[in-house]
Design a protein around this motif. Structure first.
Motif, PDB file in Angstrom:
ATOM      1  N   LYS A 163       0.844  -1.197   0.000  1.00  0.00           N
ATOM      2  CA  LYS A 163       0.000   0.000   0.000  1.00  0.00           C
ATOM      3  C   LYS A 163       0.882   1.250   0.000  1.00  0.00           C
ATOM      4  CE  LYS A 163      -3.862   0.390   2.028  1.00  0.00           C
ATOM      5  NZ  LYS A 163      -4.950   0.546   3.035  1.00  0.00           N
ATOM      6  N   ILE A 164       0.546   2.163  -0.896  1.00  0.00           N
ATOM      7  CA  ILE A 164       1.307   3.396  -1.068  1.00  0.00           C
ATOM      8  C   ILE A 164       0.376   4.586  -0.878  1.00  0.00           C
ATOM      9  CG2 ILE A 164       2.562   4.814  -2.757  1.00  0.00           C
ATOM     10  CD1 ILE A 164       3.613   2.207  -3.947  1.00  0.00           C
ATOM     11  N   LEU A 165       0.887   5.623  -0.235  1.00  0.00           N
ATOM     12  CA  LEU A 165       0.138   6.861  -0.046  1.00  0.00           C
ATOM     13  C   LEU A 165       0.792   7.970  -0.866  1.00  0.00           C
ATOM     14  CD1 LEU A 165      -2.011   8.598   1.444  1.00  0.00           C
ATOM     15  CD2 LEU A 165      -0.260   8.996   3.210  1.00  0.00           C
ATOM     16  N   ILE A 166       0.000   8.640  -1.709  1.00  0.00           N
ATOM     17  CA  ILE A 166       0.482   9.792  -2.466  1.00  0.00           C
ATOM     18  C   ILE A 166      -0.096  11.062  -1.838  1.00  0.00           C
ATOM     19  CG2 ILE A 166       0.486  10.983  -4.688  1.00  0.00           C
ATOM     20  CD1 ILE A 166       0.244   8.304  -6.074  1.00  0.00           C
ATOM     21  N   ILE A 167       0.791  12.001  -1.474  1.00  0.00           N
ATOM     22  CA  ILE A 167       0.374  13.300  -0.928  1.00  0.00           C
ATOM     23  C   ILE A 167       0.787  14.359  -1.940  1.00  0.00           C
ATOM     24  CG2 ILE A 167       0.468  14.858   1.048  1.00  0.00           C
ATOM     25  CD1 ILE A 167       1.577  12.507   2.707  1.00  0.00           C
ATOM     26  N   ASP A 168      -0.164  14.833  -2.724  1.00  0.00           N
ATOM     27  CA  ASP A 168       0.141  15.765  -3.815  1.00  0.00           C
ATOM     28  C   ASP A 168      -1.127  16.538  -4.165  1.00  0.00           C
ATOM     29  OD1 ASP A 168       0.939  17.083  -6.153  1.00  0.00           O
ATOM     30  OD2 ASP A 168       2.116  15.398  -6.859  1.00  0.00           O
ATOM     31  N   ASP A 169      -1.017  17.856  -4.293  1.00  0.00           N
ATOM     32  CA  ASP A 169      -2.201  18.658  -4.590  1.00  0.00           C
ATOM     33  C   ASP A 169      -2.510  18.736  -6.080  1.00  0.00           C
ATOM     34  OD1 ASP A 169       0.052  20.231  -5.110  1.00  0.00           O
ATOM     35  OD2 ASP A 169      -1.045  22.086  -4.791  1.00  0.00           O
ATOM     36  N   ASP A 170      -1.663  18.169  -6.921  1.00  0.00           N
ATOM     37  CA  ASP A 170      -1.922  18.112  -8.360  1.00  0.00           C
ATOM     38  C   ASP A 170      -2.866  16.935  -8.614  1.00  0.00           C
ATOM     39  OD1 ASP A 170      -1.857  17.683 -11.147  1.00  0.00           O
ATOM     40  OD2 ASP A 170       0.140  18.572 -11.306  1.00  0.00           O
ATOM     41  N   VAL A 200      -3.101   1.966  -3.889  1.00  0.00           N
ATOM     42  CA  VAL A 200      -2.719   3.375  -3.773  1.00  0.00           C
ATOM     43  C   VAL A 200      -3.874   4.224  -3.254  1.00  0.00           C
ATOM     44  CG1 VAL A 200      -1.785   5.389  -4.982  1.00  0.00           C
ATOM     45  CG2 VAL A 200      -1.139   3.074  -5.734  1.00  0.00           C
ATOM     46  N   ASP A 201      -3.579   5.065  -2.272  1.00  0.00           N
ATOM     47  CA  ASP A 201      -4.503   6.090  -1.810  1.00  0.00           C
ATOM     48  C   ASP A 201      -3.882   7.452  -2.081  1.00  0.00           C
ATOM     49  OD1 ASP A 201      -6.422   4.306  -0.875  1.00  0.00           O
ATOM     50  OD2 ASP A 201      -5.528   4.192   1.123  1.00  0.00           O
ATOM     51  N   ASP A 212       4.818  15.355  -2.176  1.00  0.00           N
ATOM     52  CA  ASP A 212       5.210  16.522  -2.975  1.00  0.00           C
ATOM     53  C   ASP A 212       5.782  17.594  -2.046  1.00  0.00           C
ATOM     54  OD1 ASP A 212       5.594  18.200  -5.100  1.00  0.00           O
ATOM     55  OD2 ASP A 212       3.510  18.840  -5.244  1.00  0.00           O
ATOM     56  N   ILE A 213       6.823  18.268  -2.492  1.00  0.00           N
ATOM     57  CA  ILE A 213       7.451  19.285  -1.657  1.00  0.00           C
ATOM     58  C   ILE A 213       6.602  20.552  -1.559  1.00  0.00           C
ATOM     59  CG2 ILE A 213       8.812  20.526  -3.399  1.00  0.00           C
ATOM     60  CD1 ILE A 213      11.196  20.203  -1.324  1.00  0.00           C
TER      61      ILE A 213
END
Length: 228
Positions: free
Chosen positions: A3-10, A28-29, A52-53
């Protein structure tokens, strides 16, 4: 399933990566806010975070530092292409590696797999016993390290680097070898990732009685963990 978490506002790009990674066998969440991402990253439900930075509510580096206060979960950061400052700040904040944006989904998947491979046991040759290098002990299967019998607080990549040096104590290990074994990729030109991680490890080890570092830089060659 990993399980992977993506934190990105795009929203569009995050959705693209989510679709590709799910087709590649990952679960993926996605979240588009830094604070909600921090909470999810610390939930224990994920094996890796992509961060994301640049985020709308809080800087990605701040999210990372808050995660690192409580967790060693591997974190792969999105940075601006060609922005060395972003990369260095991300690594110094505790990121395991970075990917410059824009990047292809295939490249992202390859980086993820490289990090995950390195978080698993890497040396059957040492069995269940620790690797011992002077006051340093490393248990590969447990992903645990101690220094003068005190547990060390290491990121995933720092553990990999220190493990590689310990297995070659007294010998110079090239930056390319360290990159291959710790990051799972060849060393790119002008890539300072190894140097930044090594700086962090040195701070955690402290200095010898004569003031020298336990990890020596051999100019033009690489790094060496000195023998006690």
């Amino acid at each position: 399933m990993t399980k992977i978490l993506i934190i990105d506002d795009d929203v569009e790009l995050a959705g693209l990566f989510k679709d590709y990674l799910e087709q590649d066998g990952f679960a993926v969440d996605v979240t588009h806010q830094g604070e909600s991402g921090r909470r999810l990253a610390l939930s224990g439900d994920y094996q890796l975070v992509i961060l994301d930075i640049m985020l709308p509510d809080i800087k990605g580096t701040e999210v990372l530092m808050r995660i690192r206060m409580e967790s060693r979960i591997p974190v792969l950061m999105f940075t601006a292409r060609g922005d060395d400052v972003d990369r260095i700040i991300g690594l110094e904040s505790g990121a395991d590696d970075y990917v410059p944006k824009p990047c292809t989904p295939r490249e992202l998947a390859a980086r993820i797999r490289a990090i995950l491979r390195r978080t698993q046991s890497v040396s059957d040759a040492v069995g269940n016993g620790p690797i011992v290098a002077g006051p340093l002990k490393i248990w590969s299967e447990k992903r645990k390290a101690s220094w003068f019998d005190q547990d060390m607080d290491l990121t995933s990549t720092e553990f990999n680097l220190l493990e590689t040096l310990a297995m070659n104590v007294g010998r110079i290990v090239t930056k390319n070898e360290l990159s291959e074994k710790a990051l799972g990729r060849p060393l790119a030109r002008f890539d300072r990732s190894i140097d930044v991680h090594m700086s962090s490890i040195r701070q955690k080890l402290g200095c010898q009685n004569d003031g020298r570092s336990y990890i020596q830089t051999v100019r033009g060659q690489g790094y060496q963990l000195v023998k006690e």
